[in-house]
Motif scaffolding. Structure first.
Motif, PDB file in Angstrom:
ATOM      1  N   ASP A  75       0.848  -1.195   0.000  1.00  0.00           N
ATOM      2  CA  ASP A  75       0.000   0.000   0.000  1.00  0.00           C
ATOM      3  C   ASP A  75       0.885   1.246   0.000  1.00  0.00           C
ATOM      4  O   ASP A  75       2.115   1.160   0.039  1.00  0.00           O
ATOM      5  N   MET A  76       0.273   2.388  -0.028  1.00  0.00           N
ATOM      6  CA  MET A  76       1.021   3.642  -0.135  1.00  0.00           C
ATOM      7  C   MET A  76       1.766   3.985   1.158  1.00  0.00           C
ATOM      8  O   MET A  76       2.638   4.853   1.157  1.00  0.00           O
ATOM      9  N   GLN A  77       1.457   3.311   2.263  1.00  0.00           N
ATOM     10  CA  GLN A  77       2.178   3.506   3.520  1.00  0.00           C
ATOM     11  C   GLN A  77       3.357   2.544   3.650  1.00  0.00           C
ATOM     12  O   GLN A  77       4.069   2.553   4.649  1.00  0.00           O
ATOM     13  N   GLY A  78       3.536   1.663   2.667  1.00  0.00           N
ATOM     14  CA  GLY A  78       4.658   0.733   2.681  1.00  0.00           C
ATOM     15  C   GLY A  78       4.346  -0.628   3.280  1.00  0.00           C
ATOM     16  O   GLY A  78       5.238  -1.470   3.397  1.00  0.00           O
ATOM     17  N   ASN A  79       3.093  -0.888   3.667  1.00  0.00           N
ATOM     18  CA  ASN A  79       2.721  -2.203   4.192  1.00  0.00           C
ATOM     19  C   ASN A  79       2.714  -3.205   3.045  1.00  0.00           C
ATOM     20  O   ASN A  79       2.086  -2.967   2.013  1.00  0.00           O
ATOM     21  N   ALA A  80       3.412  -4.319   3.221  1.00  0.00           N
ATOM     22  CA  ALA A  80       3.544  -5.319   2.163  1.00  0.00           C
ATOM     23  C   ALA A  80       2.546  -6.451   2.364  1.00  0.00           C
ATOM     24  O   ALA A  80       2.215  -6.820   3.503  1.00  0.00           O
ATOM     25  N   GLY A 130      -8.068   0.980  -1.352  1.00  0.00           N
ATOM     26  CA  GLY A 130      -7.022   1.980  -1.487  1.00  0.00           C
ATOM     27  C   GLY A 130      -6.166   1.734  -2.716  1.00  0.00           C
ATOM     28  O   GLY A 130      -6.453   0.863  -3.538  1.00  0.00           O
ATOM     29  N   THR A 131      -5.103   2.513  -2.817  1.00  0.00           N
ATOM     30  CA  THR A 131      -4.183   2.418  -3.944  1.00  0.00           C
ATOM     31  C   THR A 131      -2.973   1.581  -3.532  1.00  0.00           C
ATOM     32  O   THR A 131      -2.438   1.750  -2.439  1.00  0.00           O
ATOM     33  N   TYR A 132      -2.551   0.695  -4.421  1.00  0.00           N
ATOM     34  CA  TYR A 132      -1.462  -0.246  -4.150  1.00  0.00           C
ATOM     35  C   TYR A 132      -0.418  -0.190  -5.252  1.00  0.00           C
ATOM     36  O   TYR A 132      -0.739   0.055  -6.412  1.00  0.00           O
ATOM     37  N   ARG A 133       0.819  -0.442  -4.847  1.00  0.00           N
ATOM     38  CA  ARG A 133       1.913  -0.593  -5.802  1.00  0.00           C
ATOM     39  C   ARG A 133       2.020  -2.070  -6.164  1.00  0.00           C
ATOM     40  O   ARG A 133       2.065  -2.917  -5.276  1.00  0.00           O
ATOM     41  N   VAL A 134       2.088  -2.366  -7.448  1.00  0.00           N
ATOM     42  CA  VAL A 134       2.318  -3.720  -7.938  1.00  0.00           C
ATOM     43  C   VAL A 134       3.698  -3.690  -8.597  1.00  0.00           C
ATOM     44  O   VAL A 134       3.909  -2.954  -9.556  1.00  0.00           O
ATOM     45  N   ARG A 135       4.647  -4.463  -8.047  1.00  0.00           N
ATOM     46  CA  ARG A 135       6.017  -4.483  -8.576  1.00  0.00           C
ATOM     47  C   ARG A 135       6.387  -5.920  -8.948  1.00  0.00           C
ATOM     48  O   ARG A 135       6.793  -6.701  -8.104  1.00  0.00           O
TER      49      ARG A 135
END
Length: 160
Positions: A75-80, A130-135
């Motif tokens: 998530d945008m707070q860095g929780n994986a 919410g918004t999430y980073r997908v890497r």
């Protein structure tokens, strides 16, 4: 005059060393990712297209860990989060793909927002809205070398 000759020898050695290091620096690949859709309801499927390109001068083996190509979800707070698609699968393992110099290969993977907080023993559930980073990431090897983990820049997905 001796100092100039000494500096010239040092400079030549430094340039030669850089060239050797560059050619022996390991596999060179680029990884990119595209997602569709980027805004969806929790539980709907995000399709992720991961493209790997061999930008080096040697053949490489590209592998995807597990059933669904590895990707990190945060998530945008860095929780994986560990996506459920990586935790429970049909054990459909993929053999490494050989890529010649300049060649590309694409993996199609997905996520639905079902995940487990990383390091948790909780049951899988939907991530909070919410918004999430997908890497996405892939394993790359050549010859008898150890594998290198190569990641793409993250792409954003919003679960509503």
């Amino acid at each position: 005059m001796r100092i100039h000759n000494l500096l010239a020898v040092i400079a030549l050695a430094a340039v030669s060393a850089c060239s050797m290091l560059e050619s022996n620096s390991g596999p060179r690949v680029s990884v990119t990712a595209d997602v569709e859709p980027v805004d969806l309801a929790l539980g709907d499927t995000v399709h992720i297209n991961v493209t790997v390109r061999n930008t080096g001068d040697r053949e490489v083996d590209v592998g995807a860990p597990g059933c669904n190509t590895g990707f990190l979800l945060s998530d945008m707070q860095g929780n994986a989060y560990d996506p459920m698609e990586q935790v429970a699968c049909t054990l459909e393992l993929r053999a490494p793909i050989k890529l010649a110099p300049g060649a590309t290969h694409s993996f199609q993977v997905f996520t639905t927002g079902r995940a487990i907080p990383q390091g948790s023993q909780a049951q899988p559930g939907l991530v909070p809205k919410g918004t999430y980073r997908v890497r996405p990431f892939v394993h790359v090897t050549y010859g008898n070398e150890d594998f290198v983990l190569v990641t793409a820049d993250p792409v954003l997905v919003t679960f509503r």
